[in-house]
Design an enzyme around this catalytic site. Structure first.
Site, PDB file in Angstrom:
ATOM      1  N   HIS A  15      16.038 -26.987  25.364  1.00 40.25           N
ATOM      2  CA  HIS A  15      15.467 -26.853  24.022  1.00 40.25           C
ATOM      3  C   HIS A  15      14.541 -28.034  23.753  1.00 40.25           C
ATOM      4  O   HIS A  15      14.989 -29.168  23.613  1.00 40.25           O
ATOM      5  CB  HIS A  15      16.602 -26.820  23.003  1.00 40.25           C
ATOM      6  CG  HIS A  15      16.211 -26.260  21.674  1.00 40.25           C
ATOM      7  ND1 HIS A  15      14.920 -26.340  21.164  1.00 40.25           N
ATOM      8  CD2 HIS A  15      16.940 -25.600  20.727  1.00 40.25           C
ATOM      9  CE1 HIS A  15      14.888 -25.767  19.984  1.00 40.25           C
ATOM     10  NE2 HIS A  15      16.099 -25.302  19.694  1.00 40.25           N
ATOM     11  N   HIS A  35      13.264 -16.950  21.044  1.00 36.88           N
ATOM     12  CA  HIS A  35      13.653 -18.336  20.788  1.00 36.88           C
ATOM     13  C   HIS A  35      14.843 -18.690  21.684  1.00 36.88           C
ATOM     14  O   HIS A  35      14.864 -19.763  22.279  1.00 36.88           O
ATOM     15  CB  HIS A  35      14.009 -18.507  19.311  1.00 36.88           C
ATOM     16  CG  HIS A  35      14.216 -19.922  18.891  1.00 36.88           C
ATOM     17  ND1 HIS A  35      13.290 -20.917  19.150  1.00 36.88           N
ATOM     18  CD2 HIS A  35      15.243 -20.525  18.228  1.00 36.88           C
ATOM     19  CE1 HIS A  35      13.740 -22.071  18.652  1.00 36.88           C
ATOM     20  NE2 HIS A  35      14.927 -21.853  18.106  1.00 36.88           N
ATOM     21  N   CYS A  53      12.335 -26.749  14.909  1.00 36.88           N
ATOM     22  CA  CYS A  53      12.048 -26.078  16.177  1.00 36.88           C
ATOM     23  C   CYS A  53      10.921 -25.050  16.072  1.00 36.88           C
ATOM     24  O   CYS A  53      10.526 -24.455  17.078  1.00 36.88           O
ATOM     25  CB  CYS A  53      13.320 -25.414  16.699  1.00 36.88           C
ATOM     26  SG  CYS A  53      14.746 -26.499  16.628  1.00 36.88           S
TER      27      CYS A  53
END
Length: 410
Positions: free
Chosen positions: A336, A297, A157
């Site tokens: 996400h 995040h 990620c």
């Protein structure tokens, strides 16, 4: 003397739209695209609606080799070229830095695996290209005729954030004058959600899809899968000014570290995530007090959000006399986007801030921190004040930590 590095073009394909107007309209009317994912009861997704790569490429034979994430990366790169006004002849010497993740859409190629046998008459001869990490970069290079220094980065990620950071460093240190950087990814497939469901990382409690993604809220219980892509054109400031380019922002600092702690969970004390953030600030020659807006995040998972909130408190709120930067979490709008997270989140911030809008953290009703200045309502700015210095944070499976400091240009 090292070069200053600026962003002169941006192309993006996101669940909120692909233009500043579309994105800002979605934020102002609070209409993101969270929907049920019917393969798994109680799970949701946030897809890019009505996406067609053909709209960007026209007829191009190599489209069939691209997984959905690679398609997003290519479409975003093409849009970035249209946005930057860079002469085509300069593409040849440009660099290309691409954040990519694994293709988990296994059932599309292998719907009838029996006794471990993958082969079938329907299986494409070059099916492997949809699973190679560098296929997106190969397609972008071929389509745009890019031949310069390059790298495909697969740090989960954190990947597209690191791709932008590595391109920044190459230009700053004089190895390149122009570079394309960003990434694309999608885990909205049976295999993708199965992977994260087995890892107990996604929301699977059902309810209202619009309420499931809730970063930093006490009721958070896993992320919602998103998808998308974003690519940026980076140049040395001197080169951009010489050709009269429109400058969107300047990249001022970059930091990257590894936890060496767990294959999945972040380090609970965020020691090395903090080092990445402080490294980016140091390179930018800024203090925590200089940051106006933090793009967290913010995955909506119990472990990440607690770790990240603790780290933000230590770095930015230890001195109660300091300015309290705004903190937002774009995943509350798009889910996400995994390897594409940083690039897509930066694109949405640049697009919305260009219209004077900061997207709030959606569904944040009971914050896990009482100290942090979370944006909980849509915030619009006039000419009197606009956030200038932005910190982008992204952390990935395996303990990958990355941070960018970006300065908006008026």
């Amino acid at each position: 003397m090292r070069n200053r590095v600026v962003i002169t073009g941006a192309g993006y394909v996101t669940p909120l739209g692909s233009t500043p107007e579309e994105i800002t309209n979605t934020v102002r009317h609070n209409i993101p695209n969270f929907i049920p994912f019917h393969d798994f009861e109680g799970c949701f997704a946030c897809p890019v609606p009505d996406f067609s790569l053909t709209a960007s490429t026209g007829r191009w034979k190599n489209k069939k080799y691209l997984a959905r994430g690679a398609q997003f990366a290519l479409a975003a790169a093409i849009r970035a070229t249209e946005n930057c006004s860079l002469p085509v002849e300069e593409f040849a010497e440009a660099g290309l830095f691409t954040g990519a993740g694994p293709n988990f859409d296994i059932s599309s190629d292998f719907p009838n695996i029996k006794n471990g046998n993958l082969d079938s008459v329907e299986l494409a001869a070059l099916w492997m290209l949809r699973y190679l990490p560098n296929t997106a970069a190969s397609a972008i290079s071929q389509f745009l005729h890019i031949h310069g220094d390059n790298s495909t980065i697969g740090t989960a990620c954190s990947a597209s954030t690191q791709a932008i950071g590595e391109a920044f460093r190459k230009i700053k240190d004089g190895y390149l004058t122009v570079a394309f950087a960003g990434g694309g990814d999608s885990r909205i497939s049976h295999g993708g959600l199965l992977a994260y469901k087995k890892a107990q990382a996604i929301w699977n409690k059902g309810g209202d899809p619009d309420k499931a993604c809730r970063p930093f809220d006490e009721k958070r219980s896993g992320f919602v899968a998103g998808e998308g892509g974003a690519m940026f054109v980076l140049e040395s400031l001197e080169h951009a000014q010489k050709r009269g380019a429109h400058i969107l922002a300047e990249i001022c600092g970059y930091g990257a570290t590894m936890d060496a702690h767990s294959m999945t969970a972040p380090h609970p004390e965020a020691v090395h995530a903090e080092k990445a953030v402080r490294s980016a600030l140091t390179e930018a020659k800024l203090t925590p007090d200089d940051i106006d807006l933090i793009s967290a995040h913010g995955t909506s998972t119990p472990l990440n959000d607690r770790m990240e909130a603790n780290m933000i408190e230590r770095v930015f709120y230890a001195d109660t006399n300091n300015k309290r930067p705004y903190v937002t979490a774009v995943k509350s709008w798009i889910g996400h986007c995994t390897a594409a997270s940083g690039a897509v989140e930066l694109s949405i911030l640049l697009a919305s801030l260009s219209k004077g809008v900061v997207p709030p953290v959606r569904n944040l009703t009971t914050p896990c921190s009482g100290k942090i200045n979370f944006v909980t309502e849509r915030t619009e700015f006039s000419g009197t004040y606009m956030p200038t210095n932005i910190l982008l944070e992204n952390f990935g499976f395996g303990g990958q930590n990355s941070a960018l400091v970006v300065r908006l240009w008026s």
